[in-house]
Design a protein around this motif. Structure first.
Motif, PDB file in Angstrom:
ATOM      1  N   ARG A   1       2.491  -4.262   8.041  1.00  0.00           N
ATOM      2  CA  ARG A   1       3.566  -3.365   8.467  1.00  0.00           C
ATOM      3  C   ARG A   1       4.004  -2.554   7.250  1.00  0.00           C
ATOM      4  N   ARG A   2       4.447  -1.357   7.498  1.00  0.00           N
ATOM      5  CA  ARG A   2       4.905  -0.456   6.427  1.00  0.00           C
ATOM      6  C   ARG A   2       5.878  -1.189   5.497  1.00  0.00           C
TER       7      ARG A   2
ATOM      8  N   ALA B   1       0.844  -1.190   0.000  1.00  0.00           N
ATOM      9  CA  ALA B   1       0.000   0.000   0.000  1.00  0.00           C
ATOM     10  C   ALA B   1       0.885   1.248   0.000  1.00  0.00           C
ATOM     11  N   GLY B   2       1.796   1.303  -0.951  1.00  0.00           N
ATOM     12  CA  GLY B   2       2.791   2.365  -1.008  1.00  0.00           C
ATOM     13  C   GLY B   2       2.215   3.767  -1.080  1.00  0.00           C
ATOM     14  N   ASP B   3       1.162   3.966  -1.873  1.00  0.00           N
ATOM     15  CA  ASP B   3       0.568   5.307  -1.972  1.00  0.00           C
ATOM     16  C   ASP B   3       0.014   5.750  -0.623  1.00  0.00           C
TER      17      ASP B   3
ATOM     18  N   ALA C   1       2.826   6.558   1.790  1.00  0.00           N
ATOM     19  CA  ALA C   1       3.467   7.841   1.490  1.00  0.00           C
ATOM     20  C   ALA C   1       2.627   9.006   2.020  1.00  0.00           C
ATOM     21  N   TYR C   2       1.297   8.892   1.890  1.00  0.00           N
ATOM     22  CA  TYR C   2       0.388   9.921   2.389  1.00  0.00           C
ATOM     23  C   TYR C   2       0.365   9.972   3.908  1.00  0.00           C
ATOM     24  N   TRP C   3       0.368   8.790   4.531  1.00  0.00           N
ATOM     25  CA  TRP C   3       0.143   8.699   5.971  1.00  0.00           C
ATOM     26  C   TRP C   3       1.161   7.736   6.579  1.00  0.00           C
ATOM     27  N   PRO C   4       2.384   8.202   6.827  1.00  0.00           N
ATOM     28  CA  PRO C   4       3.430   7.329   7.353  1.00  0.00           C
ATOM     29  C   PRO C   4       3.089   6.797   8.749  1.00  0.00           C
TER      30      PRO C   4
END
Length: 157
Positions: A129-130, A38-40, A43-46
């Motif tokens: 996880r990120r 869910a990269g986008d 990036a928006y919400w680290p």
């Protein structure tokens, strides 16, 4: 905590894994899919880790809109009390016949998040996880007839 009775957990897991999910951020609807990063969104919400949870339709049994809204209000009150960061999100089947609002949570302790979902009668959540692919976490026992899936975890065993 309530004991969840699901008629066909194997089919339910397949449906949850195939569903479309999205989160509303800054006027955009960012998609989430089981098995994909869910990269986008990240990036928006680290954050370190994420979880999608809903209070609607416990045990995947349809409830009235008013009952679902009341359950959602109770969930939001618990999230507010715990100081949990969240954004509106939803799940829907690929045919567009079913849609269920929920919340994308950030950095909530996993055991607390799972307990919260179980308290609201949910059979599964999305969690990851990120930088890793989105996973489906079924909060019930894996039935013998459930096919193995790389991105589905059964936590009720």
């Amino acid at each position: 905590m309530r004991e969840l009775q699901v008629v066909n957990a194997a089919e339910l897991a397949v449906a949850y894994a195939a569903a479309d999910y999205a989160v509303a951020l800054d006027g955009d609807a960012l998609p989430l899919r089981v098995g994909r990063p869910a990269g986008d969104l990240e990036a928006y919400w680290p954050a370190t880790h994420y979880m999608f949870v809903t209070a609607w339709n416990p045990a995947s049994e349809p409830h009235s809109d008013s009952a679902n809204r009341a359950a959602d209000e109770r969930l939001v009150a618990r999230l507010d009390a715990a100081g949990v960061q969240r954004h509106a999100a939803w799940a829907e089947d690929t045919a567009g016949e079913w849609r269920e609002p929920g919340w994308l949570l950030a950095d909530l302790d996993e055991s607390l998040a799972h307990a919260l979902a179980r308290d609201f009668g949910q059979a599964g959540v999305l969690a990851w996880r990120r930088g890793e692919p989105v996973r489906l976490r079924m909060l019930i026992a894996r039935p013998a007839n459930a096919e193995r899936s790389e991105y589905t975890d059964w936590l009720g065993d």
